[in-house]
Enzyme design. Structure first.
Site, PDB file in Angstrom:
ATOM      1  N   HIS A  22       0.841  -1.199   0.000  1.00  0.00           N
ATOM      2  CA  HIS A  22       0.000   0.000   0.000  1.00  0.00           C
ATOM      3  C   HIS A  22       0.879   1.252   0.000  1.00  0.00           C
ATOM      4  O   HIS A  22       0.563   2.246  -0.640  1.00  0.00           O
ATOM      5  CB  HIS A  22      -0.930   0.003   1.222  1.00  0.00           C
ATOM      6  CG  HIS A  22      -1.965  -1.082   1.150  1.00  0.00           C
ATOM      7  ND1 HIS A  22      -3.315  -0.828   1.115  1.00  0.00           N
ATOM      8  CD2 HIS A  22      -1.847  -2.433   1.084  1.00  0.00           C
ATOM      9  CE1 HIS A  22      -3.985  -1.971   1.033  1.00  0.00           C
ATOM     10  NE2 HIS A  22      -3.104  -2.954   1.026  1.00  0.00           N
ATOM     11  N   ASP A 113      -5.989   5.740   1.622  1.00  0.00           N
ATOM     12  CA  ASP A 113      -6.096   4.359   1.178  1.00  0.00           C
ATOM     13  C   ASP A 113      -7.553   3.929   1.315  1.00  0.00           C
ATOM     14  O   ASP A 113      -8.160   4.112   2.393  1.00  0.00           O
ATOM     15  CB  ASP A 113      -5.190   3.530   2.109  1.00  0.00           C
ATOM     16  CG  ASP A 113      -4.875   2.169   1.553  1.00  0.00           C
ATOM     17  OD1 ASP A 113      -5.783   1.527   1.024  1.00  0.00           O
ATOM     18  OD2 ASP A 113      -3.704   1.757   1.680  1.00  0.00           O
ATOM     19  N   SER A 281       5.367  -9.236   0.476  1.00  0.00           N
ATOM     20  CA  SER A 281       5.738  -8.871   1.844  1.00  0.00           C
ATOM     21  C   SER A 281       4.951  -9.614   2.919  1.00  0.00           C
ATOM     22  O   SER A 281       5.305  -9.560   4.085  1.00  0.00           O
ATOM     23  CB  SER A 281       5.536  -7.363   2.027  1.00  0.00           C
ATOM     24  OG  SER A 281       4.177  -7.034   1.836  1.00  0.00           O
ATOM     25  N   CYS A 334      14.797  -7.557  -1.805  1.00  0.00           N
ATOM     26  CA  CYS A 334      15.593  -6.895  -2.843  1.00  0.00           C
ATOM     27  C   CYS A 334      14.836  -5.675  -3.323  1.00  0.00           C
ATOM     28  O   CYS A 334      13.696  -5.456  -2.918  1.00  0.00           O
ATOM     29  CB  CYS A 334      15.813  -7.846  -4.023  1.00  0.00           C
ATOM     30  SG  CYS A 334      14.302  -8.201  -4.947  1.00  0.00           S
ATOM     31  N   ASN A 355       0.745  -5.058  -6.913  1.00  0.00           N
ATOM     32  CA  ASN A 355       1.920  -4.275  -7.306  1.00  0.00           C
ATOM     33  C   ASN A 355       2.885  -5.128  -8.116  1.00  0.00           C
ATOM     34  O   ASN A 355       3.389  -4.696  -9.150  1.00  0.00           O
ATOM     35  CB  ASN A 355       2.636  -3.714  -6.078  1.00  0.00           C
ATOM     36  CG  ASN A 355       1.762  -2.718  -5.353  1.00  0.00           C
ATOM     37  OD1 ASN A 355       1.524  -1.628  -5.844  1.00  0.00           O
ATOM     38  ND2 ASN A 355       1.222  -3.121  -4.215  1.00  0.00           N
ATOM     39  N   SER A 356       3.133  -6.345  -7.640  1.00  0.00           N
ATOM     40  CA  SER A 356       4.066  -7.215  -8.365  1.00  0.00           C
ATOM     41  C   SER A 356       3.548  -7.476  -9.777  1.00  0.00           C
ATOM     42  O   SER A 356       4.313  -7.467 -10.750  1.00  0.00           O
ATOM     43  CB  SER A 356       4.245  -8.541  -7.617  1.00  0.00           C
ATOM     44  OG  SER A 356       4.879  -8.296  -6.377  1.00  0.00           O
ATOM     45  N   GLU A 359       3.952  -4.352 -11.842  1.00  0.00           N
ATOM     46  CA  GLU A 359       5.374  -4.087 -12.096  1.00  0.00           C
ATOM     47  C   GLU A 359       5.883  -5.016 -13.206  1.00  0.00           C
ATOM     48  O   GLU A 359       6.581  -4.583 -14.121  1.00  0.00           O
ATOM     49  CB  GLU A 359       6.178  -4.272 -10.803  1.00  0.00           C
ATOM     50  CG  GLU A 359       5.919  -3.150  -9.795  1.00  0.00           C
ATOM     51  CD  GLU A 359       6.315  -3.490  -8.354  1.00  0.00           C
ATOM     52  OE1 GLU A 359       7.075  -4.458  -8.140  1.00  0.00           O
ATOM     53  OE2 GLU A 359       5.858  -2.782  -7.437  1.00  0.00           O
ATOM     54  N   GLN A 376      -4.943 -12.118  -5.009  1.00  0.00           N
ATOM     55  CA  GLN A 376      -3.922 -12.729  -5.868  1.00  0.00           C
ATOM     56  C   GLN A 376      -4.519 -13.757  -6.822  1.00  0.00           C
ATOM     57  O   GLN A 376      -4.068 -13.909  -7.960  1.00  0.00           O
ATOM     58  CB  GLN A 376      -2.843 -13.384  -4.993  1.00  0.00           C
ATOM     59  CG  GLN A 376      -2.114 -12.389  -4.102  1.00  0.00           C
ATOM     60  CD  GLN A 376      -1.555 -12.998  -2.829  1.00  0.00           C
ATOM     61  OE1 GLN A 376      -1.387 -14.214  -2.728  1.00  0.00           O
ATOM     62  NE2 GLN A 376      -1.246 -12.177  -1.844  1.00  0.00           N
TER      63      GLN A 376
HETATM   64  N1  UDP Z   1       9.045  -5.876  -3.128  1.00  0.00           N
HETATM   65  C1  UDP Z   1      10.345  -5.446  -3.051  1.00  0.00           C
HETATM   66  N2  UDP Z   1      11.302  -6.369  -2.774  1.00  0.00           N
HETATM   67  C2  UDP Z   1      11.051  -7.683  -2.589  1.00  0.00           C
HETATM   68  C3  UDP Z   1       9.722  -8.121  -2.677  1.00  0.00           C
HETATM   69  C4  UDP Z   1       8.741  -7.184  -2.947  1.00  0.00           C
HETATM   70  O1  UDP Z   1      10.648  -4.271  -3.248  1.00  0.00           O
HETATM   71  O2  UDP Z   1      12.000  -8.432  -2.320  1.00  0.00           O
HETATM   72  C5  UDP Z   1       7.996  -4.863  -3.399  1.00  0.00           C
HETATM   73  C6  UDP Z   1       7.356  -5.055  -4.745  1.00  0.00           C
HETATM   74  O3  UDP Z   1       8.100  -4.365  -5.730  1.00  0.00           O
HETATM   75  C7  UDP Z   1       5.952  -4.514  -4.532  1.00  0.00           C
HETATM   76  C8  UDP Z   1       5.691  -4.738  -3.042  1.00  0.00           C
HETATM   77  O4  UDP Z   1       6.943  -5.019  -2.441  1.00  0.00           O
HETATM   78  O5  UDP Z   1       5.922  -3.130  -4.831  1.00  0.00           O
HETATM   79  C9  UDP Z   1       4.784  -5.922  -2.770  1.00  0.00           C
HETATM   80  O6  UDP Z   1       3.491  -5.570  -3.129  1.00  0.00           O
HETATM   81  P1  UDP Z   1       2.486  -6.634  -3.742  1.00  0.00           P
HETATM   82  O7  UDP Z   1       1.182  -5.928  -3.945  1.00  0.00           O
HETATM   83  O8  UDP Z   1       3.049  -7.274  -4.946  1.00  0.00           O
HETATM   84  O9  UDP Z   1       2.386  -7.762  -2.659  1.00  0.00           O
HETATM   85  P2  UDP Z   1       2.057  -7.767  -1.073  1.00  0.00           P
HETATM   86  O10 UDP Z   1       3.351  -7.605  -0.387  1.00  0.00           O
HETATM   87  O11 UDP Z   1       1.098  -6.624  -0.811  1.00  0.00           O
HETATM   88  O12 UDP Z   1       1.456  -9.110  -0.867  1.00  0.00           O
END
Ligand code: UDP
Length: 459
Positions: A22, A113, A281, A334, A355-356, A359, A376
């Site tokens: 978020h 949000d 995360s 990472c 987000n993933s 991206e 998901q």
């Molecule tokens: N992310 C990151 N490094 C990692 C894993 C995830 O920077 O090793 C970032 C990723 O780029 C994304 C966010 O964490 O922007 C995860 O958001 P997402 O909606 O994909 O999944 P959530 O964590 O909410 O389940």
């Protein structure tokens, strides 16, 4: 993207929920607003990492309003945590707004949000306009909205559910919270449905998606609320277009990361030869699933880079890291965008967090979808069947994705004919994502309109 920069006195507060998925998009959106000449304060409700947060951004202000909300306490229910969050965040935000009111830059707008709908009432109470920001896909928002309105119920009477402007969805394609199996699911279902409690209030609604990606369903949502606007993907412009300079940091990382190790390792690998694996995360894998995944990666013909968060590491099979050190790299976190943008990465095995998913689409990387829960499952359905940029793994009757299946999916994307097609599709989505946020693109126009109206109403 950086066109028409005006200097304005307009001050906007942006309030994300305290989770990585978020904070990242709302931070990036804040930077885009700032690039249009708006003063922005990002309000972080909690952090254990405030030093690095302050250090990492230049174009926007960051304020931390409570140190006590970092995580749920042991034994605290989700409802209790959310209520504690509401109380402490409202108090912190009110104090912050009052402080800014006494300054030369009182805030006029609160972008919050959408899972914090109480922020709308707080904004109104304090004389601000409230604007919800949806961090999930438009399709997922539409499904929750139908469910909220009682258009369908679970358990489903049929094996599929049909909704306007959407493919037929099986139970497995619906967001998991809709199929309530535990008190946790039911608390989370209430949370996602609460996004619609003030859906008809306020003027604007912002969504982190882009028109061409969710064309039909976006039109349907706009038929319900005309000023629902796409402003995504919120991926920094320099990742979408190498010619552009940008503030490189994607998010305020809630985890320690080692960018150098990852990039140095990727630099030694051939073009498109690495499978990048991450479950975001929050999602956690059971021990058996972790083991199957580990052996699946080991058996495959490709290199792998796997993000295993510190708390998950104990579930790795004994000696796995040592035994696979020639072939793979395991890191605890990472900079995902740096990794996805690296030429050595050939595909992304992902849990399909929104987000993933965005991206990967924006950087043209095909996916192996291995959804765990929440939205998901729906994102995975769209990845495979609608955008055709990936395959979704099949689980056995116990819900485990076996090593053979993992190996098969990797070879399908990395080596098979279908993989070529998906790479071509992914490259096309990358172009369309860039087009949406470039000057004059659909998301950029929406942002310009939003900003023009803010400037006009605050003159
Ligand atoms: N992310 C990151 N490094 C990692 C894993 C995830 O920077 O090793 C970032 C990723 O780029 C994304 C966010 O964490 O922007 C995860 O958001 P997402 O909606 O994909 O999944 P959530 O964590 O909410 O389940």
């Amino acid at each position: 993207m950086e066109s028409g920069k005006r200097v304005s006195e307009t001050h906007i507060m942006v309030l994300p929920f305290h989770a990585q998925g978020h904070i990242n998009p709302m931070l990036q959106f804040s930077k885009r607003l700032a690039s249009k000449g708006i003063k922005v304060t990002l309000v972080i409700a909690a952090t254990s990492n405030s030093q690095s947060m302050h250090a990492q951004t230049s174009s926007i202000n960051i304020e931390i309003i409570s140190e006590e909300l970092d995580r749920r306490q042991q034994e605290e229910s989700i409802e209790d945590y959310l209520e504690r969050f509401r109380i402490l965040a409202s108090q912190g935000l009110t104090a912050l707004l009052e402080k800014h009111n006494r300054s030369n830059h009182p805030a006029k707008i609160l972008i919050y949000d959408s899972v914090l709908p109480w922020a709308q009432d707080l904004a109104e109470h304090l004389g601000l306009d409230g604007v919800p920001f949806f961090t999930q896909s438009c399709a997922v928002s539409a499904i929750y909205y139908h469910f909220y309105q009682g258009v369908f119920n679970t358990p489903l009477e049929e094996s599929t559910v049909s909704m306007p402007s959407m493919p037929l969805l099986r139970v497995d394609d619906l967001p998991s919270f809709i199929n309530v199996k535990s008190p946790v699911d039911s608390a989370l279902l209430n949370l996602v449905l609460s996004q619609f409690s003030n859906f008809k209030k306020g003027k604007w609604i912002l969504c982190n998606t882009f028109d061409k990606l969710e064309d039909q369903v976006m039109k349907w949502m706009a038929s319900q609320r005309p000023l629902i606007k796409t402003i995504g993907p919120t991926v920094p412009s320099m990742y979408l277009d190498k010619r552009l300079e940008d503030d490189k940091d994607y998010g305020l990382s809630l985890f320690q990361q080692n960018v150098d190790t990852c990039i140095t390792w990727l630099d030694t690998k051939g073009i498109g030869s690495v499978v990048y694996v991450s479950f975001g995360s929050l999602a956690s894998l059971g021990e058996e699933q972790m083991e199957e995944l580990a052996w699946g990666l080991k058996r495959s013909n490709s290199h792998f880079m796997w993000v295993v968060r510190e708390l998950e590491k104990k579930k790795l099979p004994d000696n796995f890291i040592e035994e696979t050190s020639e072939k793979g790299l395991v890191v605890s976190w990472c900079c995902q965008l740096e990794v996805l943008a690296h030429k050595a990465v050939g595909c992304f095995m992902t849990h399909c967090g929104w987000n993933s998913t965005l991206e990967a689409l924006s950087l043209g990387v095909p996916m192996i979808a291995m959804p765990r829960f929440s939205d998901q499952t729906t994102n995975a359905k769209f990845v495979e069947d609608v955008w055709q940029v990936g395959v979704r793994v099949k689980a056995d009757e116990k819900g485990i994705v076996k090593r053979e299946e993992i190996e098969l999916c990797i070879s399908e994307i990395m080596e098979g004919e279908r993989g070529h097609e998906m790479k071509r599709n992914a490259a096309r989505w990358k172009e369309l994502a860039k087009e949406a946020v470039n000057e004059g693109g659909s998301s950029d126009k929406n942002l310009e309109e939003f900003v023009a109206e803010l400037l006009c109403s605050s003159d």
